[in-house]
Design an enzyme around this catalytic site. Structure first.
Site, short mmCIF file in Angstrom:
data_model
loop_
_atom_site.label_atom_id
_atom_site.label_comp_id
_atom_site.label_asym_id
_atom_site.label_seq_id
_atom_site.Cartn_x
_atom_site.Cartn_y
_atom_site.Cartn_z
N LYS A 68 -2.23 4.21 10.11
CA LYS A 68 -0.78 3.97 10.10
C LYS A 68 -0.03 5.30 9.92
O LYS A 68 0.93 5.59 10.64
CB LYS A 68 -0.41 2.97 8.99
N GLN A 112 -0.21 -2.17 1.28
CA GLN A 112 -1.46 -2.46 1.99
C GLN A 112 -2.22 -3.56 1.26
O GLN A 112 -2.45 -3.50 0.06
CB GLN A 112 -2.31 -1.17 2.06
N ASP A 135 6.29 -5.35 7.03
CA ASP A 135 5.14 -6.22 7.29
C ASP A 135 5.61 -7.65 7.57
O ASP A 135 4.80 -8.50 7.94
CB ASP A 135 4.19 -6.22 6.08
#
Ligand code: NAD
Length: 309
Positions: A68, A112, A135
């Site tokens: 990422k 994460q 997200d």
């Protein structure tokens, strides 16, 4: 942004299923985003910025976070990684997230997953400001998704739709079966497919006659998290099979102890299903690549809302 499309379809050697190449589709998205960011920056705007929060030292998470951050660098998004010890307290992480929420120079915040077991994942994700939730997992953003309102949508489901569009796979009116009902993949991808006028069936660990239901699918999305669960008897000939699963296997064969490396497989028995499916996503190189690309799309979406304020 408009997600790119292609006319290139990758035939496998024996003329069986065509490969839906996530790397190719993701690269097209990344290319468009790079140009978009360059235009903003050349017009005097600040760069977009993403903060990734990593708790602990899960090796798979380390790989995902690295990808990422590298992709951010490639396209001109400022990125920073905030690391917390695996024993970090909930309070410590929430305090950090509140600080990032208030920081007007940060457009996106990504925690994460998975978090260490002692941390309440839901409470932590819910404490991210919805306008920075790249997200797309905050209940507010999931609500927008199911209401059909544009917003920050979960990256993997959004990536699956973008990959199907990239390869012009028809969705409207098609019979789609989704295996898995998680908030991360199964439920939101079903919602997005419904918005594309598919007829959607969601299956899960308590579904009866699962393989028979899957055999009805024109598009089969497999997100069960069960290694190579779906074999050829589950797939209608010519169907499009989207494999979301990621499983890292330790493979010591022919490599010797010192050179052991992780082999990655999905939820689908690729070699068995490939000869009968019409289209199939590989693992790796399929949905995972699109997930990262959609994180970048979401970060730019958040940035555009912020700079317009
Ligand atoms: P999860 O464990 O939260 O959910 C799995 C779902 O599958 C559950 O709803 C469960 O009911 C269902 N299920 C489990 N076993 C089943 C069975 N035998 N038959 C039918 N249904 C069954 O997992 P998740 O977070 O949704 O992720 C699913 C998989 O996708 C995992 O392998 C994960 O690593 C992978 N994943 C990949 C990406 C990517 O970018 N490619 C992103 C997220 C998750």
């Amino acid at each position: 942004m408009n997600i790119p499309v292609t006319n290139a379809l990758h035939e496998t050697a024996n003329g069986s299923a065509k490969i839906l190449d996530g790397a190719l589709a993701a690269q097209a998205v990344i290319h468009e985003l790079s140009e978009k960011i360059a235009k903003y920056v050349n017009s005097g705007k600040r760069k977009p910025a993403l903060t990734v929060v990593l708790v602990g030292d899960n090796p798979a998470s380390e790989v995902y976070v690295k990808n990422k951050i590298l992709t951010c660098k490639e396209i001109g998004i400022e990125s920073q990684l905030r690391r917390y010890d695996k024993n970090a307290s909930k309070e410590e992480i929430l305090a950090g997230l509140h600080e990032l929420n208030r920081d007007a120079t940060i457009d996106g915040i990504l925690v994460q997953l998975p978090l260490p077991a002692h941390l309440p994942t839901g409470e932590i994700l819910d404490s991210i400001a919805p306008d920075k939730d790249v997200d797309g997992l905050h209940p507010y953003n999931l609500g927008l998704l199911f209401a059909g309102v544009p917003g920050l949508q979960p990256c993997t489901p959004k990536g699956i739709i973008a990959l199907l569009h990239f390869y012009h796979i028809p969705i409207k009116g098609k019979n789609v079966v989704v295996i898995g009902r998680s908030n991360l993949v199964g439920k939101p991808v079903a919602g997005l497919l419904l918005q594309q006028d598919a007829t959607v069936t969601i299956c899960h660990s308590r579904t009866e006659n699962l393989s028979a239901i899957c055999r009805q699918a024109d598009i089969l999305v497999v997100a069960a998290g069960k290694q190579e669960m779906v074999g050829k008897d589950w797939v209608k000939p010519g169907a499009c099979v989207v494999d979301v699963g990621i499983h890292r296997l330790k493979d010591n064969s022919n490599e010797g102890q010192s050179k052991s490396k992780a082999k990655i497989v999905g939820d689908v028995l690729f070699d068995e299903v490939k000869p009968i499916a019409g289209y199939i996503t590989p693992v790796p190189g399929g949905v995972g690549k699109m997930t990262v690309a959609m994180l970048m799309v979401n970060t730019i979406f958040a940035y555009e809302q912020h700079i317009a304020m």
